[in-house]
Every structure is written in structure tokens, then in C-alpha cells.
Design a protein around this motif. Structure first.
Motif, mmCIF file in Angstrom:
data_model
loop_
_atom_site.group_PDB
_atom_site.id
_atom_site.type_symbol
_atom_site.label_atom_id
_atom_site.label_comp_id
_atom_site.label_asym_id
_atom_site.label_seq_id
_atom_site.Cartn_x
_atom_site.Cartn_y
_atom_site.Cartn_z
ATOM 1 N N GLY A 15 0.723 -1.198 0.046
ATOM 2 C CA GLY A 15 -0.056 -0.010 0.001
ATOM 3 C C GLY A 15 0.912 1.317 -0.040
ATOM 4 N N VAL A 16 1.744 1.217 0.559
ATOM 5 C CA VAL A 16 2.704 2.433 0.949
ATOM 6 C C VAL A 16 3.574 2.759 -0.356
ATOM 7 C CG1 VAL A 16 4.931 3.295 2.045
ATOM 8 C CG2 VAL A 16 2.993 2.570 3.302
ATOM 9 N N ALA A 17 4.187 1.561 -0.900
ATOM 10 C CA ALA A 17 4.674 1.719 -2.126
ATOM 11 C C ALA A 17 3.886 2.294 -3.371
ATOM 12 C CB ALA A 17 5.263 0.237 -2.590
ATOM 13 N N VAL A 18 2.822 1.584 -3.573
ATOM 14 C CA VAL A 18 1.756 2.005 -4.624
ATOM 15 C C VAL A 18 1.006 3.517 -4.370
ATOM 16 C CG1 VAL A 18 -0.606 1.576 -5.654
ATOM 17 C CG2 VAL A 18 1.067 -0.445 -5.067
ATOM 18 N N THR A 19 0.776 3.860 -3.482
ATOM 19 C CA THR A 19 0.127 5.100 -3.090
ATOM 20 C C THR A 19 1.372 6.191 -3.124
ATOM 21 O OG1 THR A 19 0.398 4.717 -0.785
ATOM 22 C CG2 THR A 19 -1.903 4.475 -1.323
ATOM 23 N N ASN A 20 2.722 5.774 -2.868
ATOM 24 C CA ASN A 20 3.777 6.823 -3.116
ATOM 25 C C ASN A 20 4.474 6.802 -4.442
ATOM 26 O OD1 ASN A 20 3.963 8.483 -0.336
ATOM 27 N ND2 ASN A 20 3.456 6.688 0.147
ATOM 28 N N LEU A 21 3.771 5.987 -5.377
ATOM 29 C CA LEU A 21 4.511 5.670 -6.702
ATOM 30 C C LEU A 21 5.043 6.786 -7.340
ATOM 31 C CD1 LEU A 21 5.471 3.200 -8.291
ATOM 32 C CD2 LEU A 21 3.472 3.077 -9.474
ATOM 33 N N PRO A 22 4.054 8.029 -7.622
ATOM 34 C CA PRO A 22 4.517 9.243 -8.210
ATOM 35 C C PRO A 22 5.606 9.887 -7.704
ATOM 36 C CG PRO A 22 2.217 9.219 -8.005
ATOM 37 C CD PRO A 22 2.519 7.968 -7.137
ATOM 38 N N LEU A 23 5.668 9.968 -6.235
ATOM 39 C CA LEU A 23 7.016 10.338 -5.643
ATOM 40 C C LEU A 23 8.098 9.523 -5.953
ATOM 41 C CD1 LEU A 23 8.505 12.464 -3.690
ATOM 42 C CD2 LEU A 23 7.263 10.911 -1.813
ATOM 43 N N LEU A 24 7.967 8.134 -5.813
ATOM 44 C CA LEU A 24 9.183 7.337 -5.944
ATOM 45 C C LEU A 24 9.679 7.491 -7.346
ATOM 46 C CD1 LEU A 24 7.598 4.129 -4.047
ATOM 47 C CD2 LEU A 24 9.581 5.851 -3.362
ATOM 48 N N VAL A 38 8.799 23.191 -5.799
ATOM 49 C CA VAL A 38 7.408 23.366 -6.063
ATOM 50 C C VAL A 38 6.859 21.886 -6.074
ATOM 51 C CG1 VAL A 38 5.572 24.381 -7.108
ATOM 52 C CG2 VAL A 38 7.509 25.709 -6.601
ATOM 53 N N PHE A 39 7.519 21.405 -7.385
ATOM 54 C CA PHE A 39 6.940 19.911 -7.580
ATOM 55 C C PHE A 39 7.158 19.003 -6.534
ATOM 56 C CE2 PHE A 39 7.819 15.846 -9.699
ATOM 57 C CZ PHE A 39 6.742 15.558 -10.125
ATOM 58 N N PHE A 40 8.403 18.780 -6.023
ATOM 59 C CA PHE A 40 8.520 17.942 -5.009
ATOM 60 C C PHE A 40 7.826 18.259 -3.729
ATOM 61 C CE2 PHE A 40 11.865 16.258 -7.736
ATOM 62 C CZ PHE A 40 11.571 14.983 -7.460
ATOM 63 N N GLY A 41 7.465 19.626 -3.535
ATOM 64 C CA GLY A 41 6.955 20.160 -2.068
ATOM 65 C C GLY A 41 5.549 19.628 -2.333
ATOM 66 N N LEU A 42 4.842 19.804 -3.434
ATOM 67 C CA LEU A 42 3.347 19.231 -3.579
ATOM 68 C C LEU A 42 3.098 17.802 -3.473
ATOM 69 C CD1 LEU A 42 2.196 21.555 -6.558
ATOM 70 C CD2 LEU A 42 1.527 21.719 -4.302
ATOM 71 N N LEU A 43 4.337 17.093 -3.954
ATOM 72 C CA LEU A 43 4.181 15.608 -3.777
ATOM 73 C C LEU A 43 4.456 15.262 -2.221
ATOM 74 C CD1 LEU A 43 6.434 14.271 -6.706
ATOM 75 C CD2 LEU A 43 3.701 14.237 -6.535
ATOM 76 N N LEU A 44 5.319 15.828 -1.431
ATOM 77 C CA LEU A 44 5.391 15.607 -0.063
ATOM 78 C C LEU A 44 3.885 16.017 0.679
ATOM 79 C CD1 LEU A 44 8.891 16.829 0.285
ATOM 80 C CD2 LEU A 44 8.124 14.460 0.385
ATOM 81 N N LEU A 45 3.436 17.136 0.352
ATOM 82 C CA LEU A 45 2.138 17.458 1.089
ATOM 83 C C LEU A 45 0.878 16.359 0.490
ATOM 84 C CD1 LEU A 45 2.244 21.307 0.448
ATOM 85 C CD2 LEU A 45 2.548 20.003 2.574
ATOM 86 N N LEU A 47 1.235 13.083 -0.749
ATOM 87 C CA LEU A 47 1.131 11.405 -0.913
ATOM 88 C C LEU A 47 1.641 10.865 0.505
ATOM 89 C CD1 LEU A 47 2.981 11.380 -4.227
ATOM 90 C CD2 LEU A 47 0.546 10.847 -3.861
ATOM 91 N N PRO A 48 2.642 10.993 1.189
ATOM 92 C CA PRO A 48 3.084 10.541 2.163
ATOM 93 C C PRO A 48 2.155 10.433 3.542
ATOM 94 C CG PRO A 48 4.874 11.960 1.550
ATOM 95 C CD PRO A 48 3.663 12.292 0.821
ATOM 96 N N GLY A 49 1.477 11.638 3.744
ATOM 97 C CA GLY A 49 0.627 11.527 5.037
ATOM 98 C C GLY A 49 -0.690 10.745 4.783
ATOM 99 N N PRO A 50 -1.119 10.686 3.676
ATOM 100 C CA PRO A 50 -2.573 9.793 3.564
ATOM 101 C C PRO A 50 -2.032 8.316 3.527
ATOM 102 C CG PRO A 50 -2.743 11.680 2.212
ATOM 103 C CD PRO A 50 -1.310 11.592 2.585
#
Length: 234
Positions: A15-24, A38-45, A47-50
């Protein structure tokens, strides 16, 4: 029981790998993410939390079960996504701002006074982040009190908070060295320990709310909602 725990760990890993796939995937494309704040800031906001909230809710909803279906993780992710983003944003932004201050001011005269404070702020915010997500995953309310409770829990219970930080850093380093092997083995085991630590910290720091039958019933309703597919009240 052992195989049930292994099954839960594997589900959390997936679940963690699939839901964070765009960031990975983005991290594989560039090895200097700070050049695209900006791009990685949005991804960090976003993806990881949910994904962490869903993992904590899944672990809480499946404790003691022999077969914990994958759909419980997906259901928890869908139901907690908005709340987890709202809770994560202040902590993630605080960590980013503190890191930027450290990098920018470390060589200046002002850095002598600011950098130690920024480092402390970053560490407390990073440690308080999973505590807040554990509170939300357990059916807790979102409000100003939560953003005071999580840092208080970290400062009050420094040993488990420090353990969570060390485990998080070790996982990030190992996953960076061997992404596939690391994601297949480590996240579920570490998140189980982090979830247990954070749950104890929340209960000890919020003993009054934990003993309130209304709050306790509301948290049980959220857990049952992951099983039945009913949306929890926000």
C-alpha cells in the motif's frame, strides 16, 4: 498469528509503495529534488501523509485478525485522504521551512543563533507528524488542539519519539540504497513499531479524551467504517 502479522506487514508495504509511486518515480528521475522545490513540495504534501494514515488505520483495524484483506487499506486511504493531507500540511511545511533556514543561514553570522533552533523545530515537527496521523487514523478530531497535542506528546515522551525518528532515517537510507528490496521488506515492520509508539504517546498525552466514552465510541465507529465501507464523519 505470526503469518497474520506477516500478511499485514506485506499489505502495508504494498500500500505504501503504490500510493507513493509518483514520488518514488520522480525521485528516480532526478537525484537533486531540491532543484524542483514546488513539484516535490506538492508531492510531499499530498502523498506520504495519507499513505501513513491509511497504514496506521489498517494496522489498528486488523489487529488480531488472521486474514486482513487488502481492501481495508484501500478503504482507509480513500476515507482518510483529505483529513490526512490537512493534518500533514503544517508539519511538512514546518520541516521544509526549517531545512531551508538551515541551508540558507548555516554560513552566515545569524546562523549561529538560528540554525540550532531550526534543527530542533524540524526534528520536533518530523516526530510529531506520525503522532498526529495516528490520532486521526484512530478517529480523533482535527483542530487546534491536535497541533498542540502532537508536539507536546513528542516533548513529553522523548524516547519513543527519538526511536521513531531513528527508524525513519534508517528506512530512508536503506530504501535509497536498495529501493525494491527496501520497499518490499522494511516499511511495514517499521510502521508497525512507529504506530505502536505513537498510539502509546497519544493515549498518555490525551488520557482524558481517551477515557471519554463519547470519543472512544467515535474512534470505534471509524475503525468499523473501514470494515463496512461507511464513510466516517469529518
Amino acid at each position: 498469528m505470526i503469518w497474520a502479522h506477516v500478511h499485514r506487514v506485506l499489505v502495508v508495504n504494498l500500500g505504501v509503495a503504490v500510493t507513493n509511486l509518483p514520488l518514488l518515480a520522480a525521485l528516480q528521475v532526478t537525484h537533486q529534488p531540491w532543484r524542483h522545490p514546488v513539484f516535490f513540495g506538492l508531492l510531499l504534501l499530498m502523498l506520504p501523509g495519507p499513505s501513513l494514515a491509511a497504514a496506521f488505520a489498517y494496522l489498528g483495524a486488523t489487529t488480531g485478525e488472521e486474514q486482513a484483506p487488502v481492501r481495508l487499506f484501500a478503504r482507509a486511504y480513500r476515507q482518510l485522504f483529505r483529513r490526512a493531507v490537512l493534518v500533514s500540511a503544517p508539519f511538512v511545511l514546518l520541516v521544509i521551512a526549517a531545512v531551508v533556514d538551515v541551508v540558507t543561514l548555516r554560513a552566515s553570522a545569524l546562523g549561529t543563533a538560528v540554525v540550532p533552533m531550526a534543527v530542533v523545530v524540524a526534528l520536533v515537527a518530523a516526530a510529531a507528524w506520525p503522532v498526529a496521523l495516528t490520532h486521526v487514523a484512530g478517529g480523533g478530531d482535527i483542530g487546534r488542539r491536535l497541533f498542540l497535542l502532537a508536539p507536546y506528546a513528542v516533548l513529553r515522551h522523548g524516547l519513543p519519539a527519538l526511536m521513531n525518528l531513528v527508524l525513519g532515517i534508517v528506512v530512508l537510507l536503506l530504501v535509497n540504497q536498495a529501493p525494491l528490496l527496501g520497499l518490499a521488506v522494511l516499511p511495514g515492520c517499521v510502521l508497525f513499531v512507529v504506530w505502536r509508539n505513537c498510539r502509546v504517546m497519544v493515549v498518555l498525552s490525551d488520557r482524558g479524551a481517551a477515557s471519554d466514552p463519547v470519543v472512544r465510541e467515535g474512534r470505534r465507529d471509524v475503525t468499523d467504517g473501514f470494515r463496512s465501507g461507511v464513510e466516517p464523519a469529518t
